[in-house]
Scaffold this motif. Structure first.
Motif, PDB file in Angstrom:
ATOM      1  N   VAL A 114      11.702  -1.297  10.061  1.00 47.96           N
ATOM      2  CA  VAL A 114      10.965  -2.561   9.909  1.00 47.96           C
ATOM      3  C   VAL A 114      10.343  -2.962  11.253  1.00 47.96           C
ATOM      4  O   VAL A 114       9.169  -3.342  11.328  1.00 47.96           O
ATOM      5  N   VAL A 115      11.124  -2.837  12.320  1.00 53.41           N
ATOM      6  CA  VAL A 115      10.608  -3.212  13.648  1.00 53.41           C
ATOM      7  C   VAL A 115       9.475  -2.271  14.062  1.00 53.41           C
ATOM      8  O   VAL A 115       8.430  -2.711  14.548  1.00 53.41           O
ATOM      9  N   ASN A 117       7.496  -0.821  12.227  1.00 54.98           N
ATOM     10  CA  ASN A 117       6.343  -1.022  11.350  1.00 54.98           C
ATOM     11  C   ASN A 117       5.505  -2.217  11.808  1.00 54.98           C
ATOM     12  O   ASN A 117       4.386  -2.408  11.352  1.00 54.98           O
ATOM     13  N   MET A 118       6.111  -3.013  12.694  1.00 58.83           N
ATOM     14  CA  MET A 118       5.381  -4.187  13.188  1.00 58.83           C
ATOM     15  C   MET A 118       4.452  -3.761  14.323  1.00 58.83           C
ATOM     16  O   MET A 118       4.632  -2.703  14.915  1.00 58.83           O
ATOM     17  N   ARG A 119       3.488  -4.629  14.599  1.00 62.87           N
ATOM     18  CA  ARG A 119       2.541  -4.282  15.677  1.00 62.87           C
ATOM     19  C   ARG A 119       3.151  -4.654  17.025  1.00 62.87           C
ATOM     20  O   ARG A 119       2.915  -5.730  17.548  1.00 62.87           O
ATOM     21  N   ILE A 120       3.999  -3.764  17.529  1.00 62.62           N
ATOM     22  CA  ILE A 120       4.615  -4.040  18.839  1.00 62.62           C
ATOM     23  C   ILE A 120       4.038  -3.079  19.872  1.00 62.62           C
ATOM     24  O   ILE A 120       3.557  -1.991  19.511  1.00 62.62           O
ATOM     25  N   ARG A 123       4.641   1.212  20.304  1.00 61.70           N
ATOM     26  CA  ARG A 123       5.220   1.591  19.012  1.00 61.70           C
ATOM     27  C   ARG A 123       5.355   3.121  18.878  1.00 61.70           C
ATOM     28  O   ARG A 123       6.386   3.633  18.445  1.00 61.70           O
ATOM     29  N   TYR A 208       1.662  -8.961   1.237  1.00 59.74           N
ATOM     30  CA  TYR A 208       2.163  -9.833   2.301  1.00 59.74           C
ATOM     31  C   TYR A 208       1.176 -10.971   2.581  1.00 59.74           C
ATOM     32  O   TYR A 208       1.576 -12.100   2.880  1.00 59.74           O
ATOM     33  N   ARG A 218       9.398 -15.415   5.896  1.00 58.95           N
ATOM     34  CA  ARG A 218       9.411 -13.960   6.129  1.00 58.95           C
ATOM     35  C   ARG A 218      10.609 -13.269   5.477  1.00 58.95           C
ATOM     36  O   ARG A 218      10.489 -12.188   4.934  1.00 58.95           O
ATOM     37  N   THR A 226       9.425  -6.410   0.248  1.00 58.69           N
ATOM     38  CA  THR A 226       9.745  -5.170   0.974  1.00 58.69           C
ATOM     39  C   THR A 226      10.869  -4.380   0.296  1.00 58.69           C
ATOM     40  O   THR A 226      10.690  -3.197  -0.042  1.00 58.69           O
TER      41      THR A 226
END
Lengths: 313, 426
Positions: A114-115, A117-120, A123, A208, A218, A226
């Motif tokens: 999940v992390v 998959n986030m825009r970090i 990545r 989403y 969320r 999800t």
């Protein structure tokens, strides 16, 4: 190309289009029969024979004797009451290991996926880092961790440098099992994370967006969008982790040798030692134990597949 | 004929001759494991043999010890083994051994020089065959880190000191110099039984059948158990792994963490090389119990395998390696106690050994005279590994706190009974 075409077209004319599928399946079927089904049958044959000879023709038939020996228990929850206590200690350890490992593995893989998959930032780097241990051989993984965890290892060096006492991780049964589970998760989490990441990326983004427009929190979106859409991937991850957990051998064997005592002795190690490393190589008993293990694995897979079918129906 | 044609003709003839020689070569495959440098020594000796015997090519497979104890028996059972193998489980391998007697030029030499050890390699009931010879005779015994004793200001116990004396002394030394292992004993049944026989274990009943659990055995097992409780022995060896897994303490001894290391004569070459000048180490006589001060004899034998397709060639290789000058060189360079009566009687000059290694070899050689008949009987018993493995597995469980000593005794007896019955099942 035409060279291949020609016999195939001929065959197709002869057999018809539908039967051609079996022609393509045949070569693999032959290999499977030779290297999977045949050994399976030989294993079952061995499980009803005794003695120390290797060739089935030289082994006396003992019927269900090996199974009776394995299941000769005062109480199945107390391995010490069983005639073949090592087998039951292996069963108990494998169950404990599998339960802890599957729960933790799924949880950590899910959070990581999940992390990731986030825009970090970074990545791609993190994805590579988490996947890297999957590329290592299980023996290498175990040796690396053994080097870290032994009496004069890296971790104890750190502990003593901070003024603490050395901890003998492989002497305490609780610690030994903890590290066995930990190392297994460390080594394989990247693979399961990748499966879940693929599942997460397949979820349409507009779902989403719609949730966001409805001001859905969320955690609720995670719970309602999800998780249900990721369920098929989660089932795959759970089944694979379960099967891997029950089959665990190499990492734990190299890391702890099954000890202390038999605290981390797994069923597969029991089978290996009974068949190959004990003085009298008891192939019959090892074969019987592996048939029991095979039945359990088959049952687990069927149960999980049924659950997955019900969810997706 | 032109020069070019002559050269071509010569090349063809040379090629044909080379092909002819290659075709006439018999290949002999040998599986070999090493404790120290003996792999290099034997490879060197075999090269010399090949130079003198161009019709025989020897393929030397240098394998780990575990491959010899675990994989080789399965290979042999399937009829796929090497032609010659260096083995430690002499009784277990005996049924696969080739009788070299019909192929030997001088069988009397073998009877005279290897006689007492041939019994260890023969199948039960066989009193005549010559399956191989001992690459070394081993004697179990302790090595002591003398420097640690000196640093602690404690005197080494004397020659007839008991196991309890050594336990006390090593614990005192360890406490003073902060060493984590006062006594480290290889996780090996072979090591344990020197202590057990010294404590009075008889091991066999009047019919010669195993009767392992008696008062002497219990006294020894209890000592080992108590030493783990009191910190004389650390759990890293006996209490860390499961089943019959072997664990040595070479690394710990080399790193000066062990005060007394109970292992055996085969370690000398390795310790000589790895410890170097780091500290002074000595081999000391085996400590005593109420029934004596015996070590356990043992060793590795080089055995010819029955399934070989070239028994005559195998016999020639074995004859060469077993010959007195070659074997003397082998024992001398690998720092092994000779398993050859003639060489042992003459004495051996270990030219390359350091003074420490030489002194240790003397201590171990002197131990041979004091070996108990029970120890010899156990070493010669075909199922001895079943006994060894049952003991380390079950006593190990008790040490790790998984079971009681009484339960361990019952399990040792039932494991031995069950495994011997399984082996005898026809």
């Amino acid at each position: 190309m035409r060279l291949v075409d020609w016999p195939m077209r001929g065959l197709q004319r002869l057999l018809g289009e539908r039967r051609m599928a079996y022609v393509f399946l045949l070569p693999n079927l032959v290999f499977f029969s030779l290297f999977v089904f045949l050994p399976l049958i030989i294993n079952v044959v061995f499980s009803v024979t005794g003695g120390a000879a290797l060739f089935p023709s030289e082994r006396p038939y003992v019927g269900g004797g090996q199974y009776a020996y394995l299941f000769d228990c005062g109480s199945f929850v107390d391995p010490g009451s069983c005639r073949e206590d090592h087998f039951w200690r292996g069963v108990a350890n494998t169950l404990r290991f599998t339960v802890f490992q599957v729960v933790a593995m799924v949880l950590f893989s899910l959070v990581t996926a999940v992390v990731l998959n986030m825009r970090i930032r970074g990545r791609g780097f993190f994805r590579a880092v988490y996947f890297f241990p999957v590329l290592l051989s299980p023996v290498v993984v175990a040796l690396i961790w053994k080097w870290i965890l032994q009496r004069d290892g890296l971790l104890n060096a750190g502990l003593t440098a901070l003024g603490g006492q050395k901890i003998l991780f492989f002497i305490d049964p609780g610690w030994a099992m903890f590290w066995a589970v930990f190392v297994s998760i460390w080594a394989h989490m990247g693979f399961y994370t990748l499966i879940l990441l693929a599942g997460l990326q397949a979820i349409p983004a507009d779902l989403y967006e719609a949730a966001e427009m409805d001001a859905t929190p969320r955690w609720r979106a995670f719970w309602r969008i999800t998780l249900p859409l990721l369920w098929p991937n989660l089932i795959v991850v759970i089944v694979l982790a379960l099967i891997r957990g029950v089959q665990t051998f190499d990492e734990v064997f190299v890391l702890t040798g099954g000890g202390p005592g038999t605290a981390t002795l797994m069923v597969v190690q029991y089978i290996y030692e009974t068949a190959f490393s004990n003085q009298v190589q008891n192939f019959g008993l090892a074969a019987a134990a592996s048939v029991v293990l095979g039945i359990v694995l088959f049952g687990l897979t069927l149960a999980q597949l049924a659950a997955s079918r019900r969810r997706s129906a | 004929m032109t020069m070019r044609a002559w050269v071509s003709a010569l090349a063809v003839v040379t090629g044909l001759l080379a092909v002819d020689v290659a075709q006439a070569q018999t290949t002999v495959r040998m599986s070999w494991y090493s404790d120290g440098n003996e792999g290099e020594v034997v490879a060197d000796l075999l090269k010399r043999f090949e130079a003198q015997n161009t019709d025989i090519k020897i393929v030397l497979d240098q394998v780990p010890y575990k491959a010899i104890t675990e994989n080789l028996p399965v290979q042999l059972a399937s009829g796929q083994g090497p032609d010659i193998a260096r083995v430690v489980d002499l009784g277990g391998i005996a049924r696969y051994a080739l009788d070299l007697r019909p192929y030997l030029k001088d069988a009397a030499y073998w009877d005279a020089n290897f006689g007492p050890f041939l019994e260890w390699m023969r199948p039960q009931g066989d009193t005549n065959s010559i399956p191989g010879f001992m690459t070394q005779l081993t004697v179990t015994g302790p090595f002591v880190n003398k420097t640690l004793f000196e640093q602690a200001g404690i005197a080494l116990p004397g020659a007839k000191a008991t196991w309890e004396d050594w336990a006390k002394a090593t614990k005192d030394v360890a406490a003073k110099v902060q060493a984590p292992f006062p006594i480290a004993m290889d996780r090996s049944g072979h090591r344990f039984f020197g202590l057990a026989i010294s404590e009075g274990a008889k091991l066999f009943d009047a019919k010669g059948e195993p009767a392992v659990i008696d008062d002497g055995f219990k006294r020894a097992a209890q000592l080992v158990y108590d030493w783990h409780k009191s910190g004389v022995m650390a759990k890293e060896l006996w209490g860390s792994v499961s089943g019959a897994a072997y664990r040595g303490a070479n690394d710990e001894f080399k790193n000066a963490q062990v005060v007394m290391y109970m292992s055996g004569s085969w370690q000398i070459a390795q310790l000589d090389k790895t410890v170097g000048n780091a500290f002074d180490w000595v081999a000391v006589p085996t400590p005593c119990g109420p029934a004596g001060c015996t070590a356990m004899p043992g060793g590795a034998g080089l055995v010819a395998i029955k399934t070989t397709k070239n028994p005559a060639a195998v016999a020639r290789v074995m004859e060469y390696l077993a010959s007195e000058p070659v074997l003397s060189e082998f024992y001398s360079r690998s720092l092994f106690v000779p398993g050859h009566i003639g060489i042992a009687a003459k004495g051996l000059d270990y030219k390359d050994a350091s003074p420490l290694a030489k002194a240790s070899l003397k201590v171990f050689s002197d131990q041979v005279a004091g070996l108990s008949p029970v120890a010899y009987k156990l070493q010669g018993y075909a199922n001895n590994r079943i006994i060894f493995n049952a003991v380390i597995s079950r006593v190990g469980q008790a040490i790790s706190g998984e079971t009681t000593m009484d339960e361990a005794y019952k399990r040792v007896a039932s494991d031995i009974e069950q495994q011997i019955a399984e082996r005898n099942k026809k």
